[in-house]
Scaffold this motif. Sequence first.
Motif, PDB file in Angstrom:
ATOM      1  N   LEU A   2       0.825  -1.185   0.049  1.00 39.67           N
ATOM      2  CA  LEU A   2      -0.128   0.031   0.021  1.00 39.67           C
ATOM      3  C   LEU A   2       0.482   1.474  -0.118  1.00 39.67           C
ATOM      4  O   LEU A   2       1.838   1.436   1.005  1.00 39.67           O
ATOM      5  CB  LEU A   2      -0.822  -0.019   1.403  1.00 39.67           C
ATOM      6  N   ASP A   3       0.618   2.474  -0.804  1.00 36.68           N
ATOM      7  CA  ASP A   3       1.309   3.426  -0.743  1.00 36.68           C
ATOM      8  C   ASP A   3       0.404   4.592   0.058  1.00 36.68           C
ATOM      9  O   ASP A   3      -0.627   4.979  -0.183  1.00 36.68           O
ATOM     10  CB  ASP A   3       1.246   4.208  -2.177  1.00 36.68           C
ATOM     11  N   ASP A   5       0.933   7.446   1.088  1.00 37.99           N
ATOM     12  CA  ASP A   5       0.820   8.958   0.664  1.00 37.99           C
ATOM     13  C   ASP A   5      -0.488   9.078  -0.356  1.00 37.99           C
ATOM     14  O   ASP A   5      -1.147   9.878  -0.338  1.00 37.99           O
ATOM     15  CB  ASP A   5       2.104   9.313  -0.253  1.00 37.99           C
ATOM     16  N   VAL A   6      -0.656   7.997  -1.078  1.00 34.82           N
ATOM     17  CA  VAL A   6      -1.871   8.095  -1.997  1.00 34.82           C
ATOM     18  C   VAL A   6      -3.171   7.789  -1.044  1.00 34.82           C
ATOM     19  O   VAL A   6      -4.140   8.665  -1.344  1.00 34.82           O
ATOM     20  CB  VAL A   6      -1.929   6.661  -2.965  1.00 34.82           C
ATOM     21  N   ILE A   7      -3.209   7.017  -0.187  1.00 36.60           N
ATOM     22  CA  ILE A   7      -4.216   6.937   0.628  1.00 36.60           C
ATOM     23  C   ILE A   7      -4.614   8.110   1.410  1.00 36.60           C
ATOM     24  O   ILE A   7      -5.734   8.575   1.688  1.00 36.60           O
ATOM     25  CB  ILE A   7      -3.999   5.616   1.582  1.00 36.60           C
ATOM     26  N   ARG A   8      -3.641   8.745   1.895  1.00 43.21           N
ATOM     27  CA  ARG A   8      -3.547  10.113   2.817  1.00 43.21           C
ATOM     28  C   ARG A   8      -4.170  10.996   1.738  1.00 43.21           C
ATOM     29  O   ARG A   8      -5.248  11.806   2.077  1.00 43.21           O
ATOM     30  CB  ARG A   8      -2.286  10.605   2.940  1.00 43.21           C
ATOM     31  N   ARG A   9      -3.920  11.041   0.340  1.00 43.46           N
ATOM     32  CA  ARG A   9      -4.487  12.057  -0.453  1.00 43.46           C
ATOM     33  C   ARG A   9      -5.972  11.811  -0.860  1.00 43.46           C
ATOM     34  O   ARG A   9      -6.673  12.628  -0.833  1.00 43.46           O
ATOM     35  CB  ARG A   9      -3.608  12.329  -1.801  1.00 43.46           C
ATOM     36  N   ILE A  10      -6.162  10.579  -1.024  1.00 44.86           N
ATOM     37  CA  ILE A  10      -7.607  10.267  -1.125  1.00 44.86           C
ATOM     38  C   ILE A  10      -8.561  10.595  -0.023  1.00 44.86           C
ATOM     39  O   ILE A  10      -9.717  11.026  -0.051  1.00 44.86           O
ATOM     40  CB  ILE A  10      -7.829   8.770  -1.476  1.00 44.86           C
ATOM     41  N   LYS A  13      -9.034  14.432   0.098  1.00 49.33           N
ATOM     42  CA  LYS A  13     -10.061  15.011  -0.849  1.00 49.33           C
ATOM     43  C   LYS A  13     -11.305  14.575  -0.490  1.00 49.33           C
ATOM     44  O   LYS A  13     -12.255  15.128  -0.726  1.00 49.33           O
ATOM     45  CB  LYS A  13      -9.727  14.172  -2.263  1.00 49.33           C
ATOM     46  N   CYS A  26     -14.494   5.385   2.329  1.00 48.50           N
ATOM     47  CA  CYS A  26     -12.983   5.413   2.077  1.00 48.50           C
ATOM     48  C   CYS A  26     -12.368   4.601   3.376  1.00 48.50           C
ATOM     49  O   CYS A  26     -11.443   3.523   2.941  1.00 48.50           O
ATOM     50  CB  CYS A  26     -12.179   6.557   1.838  1.00 48.50           C
ATOM     51  N   ILE A  77      -2.430  18.583  -2.101  1.00 47.57           N
ATOM     52  CA  ILE A  77      -4.026  18.650  -2.305  1.00 47.57           C
ATOM     53  C   ILE A  77      -4.400  20.107  -2.701  1.00 47.57           C
ATOM     54  O   ILE A  77      -4.636  20.954  -1.942  1.00 47.57           O
ATOM     55  CB  ILE A  77      -4.746  18.394  -1.110  1.00 47.57           C
TER      56      ILE A  77
END
Length: 163
Positions: A2-3, A5-10, A13, A26, A77
Motif C-alpha cells: 500500500l502507498d 501517501d496515495v491513501i492520505r491524498r484520497i 480529498k 473510504c 492537495i
Amino acid sequence: MLDLDVIRRILAKALISAIPADFNLCLYLLTDEVCKDTNIAKLLALRESLERAQFVKFWRDMYDPEDEEEESVVDGIAGFDNGLRKLILAEITATYQKIPLASVQDMVNLDEEAVLRLAKENGWAVDGSVVTLPVKNEVKASVISENVKFEQLTKMVSAANDI
C-alpha cells in the motif's frame, strides 16, 4: 504494498467532498493497521472536528506549529483550503441568521478583509461586527395525496389476512 501517501491524498480529498459519506466509505476499505499511520490518524481526528462543527479546532490542529511533521497532511492537495471553506460556509449559512464577524473569521481561518469579500460574494450583510445571513431554506407546505381504488385496498387487506 500500500502507498500510504496515495491513501492520505484520497482521504484528504474525501474530507472536503460535498458528500459526507465519502470519507467513511473510504475508511471501510482500510485495515486497522493503515489507520494507525500518523497521517491517517491525524485525518481521522480532523474529520471528527469537522463532524462536530469545531472549525476553529480543526484549523488549529491542521496547521499546528508544534506538530512534529514538517509537512501538513494535506500537502499536495490542490484547493483543499478553499474546498473546506465552501463546506464551512454552507454550514454557517444553514445554521446562523446573525453571527459575529470575528466568529466567521475564526471558523474559516481568514483575516477580516478576506471575510468581508466572502460576505459580499455570498450576499451577506455586514453591519459593524455582525454578519447577517439571508434565509435561503424556507419551508414550503406541500400536500401529498394518493389515489387508491377500493379494489386495490381490498386486495391488500385480504393479502394481509392470509399472512
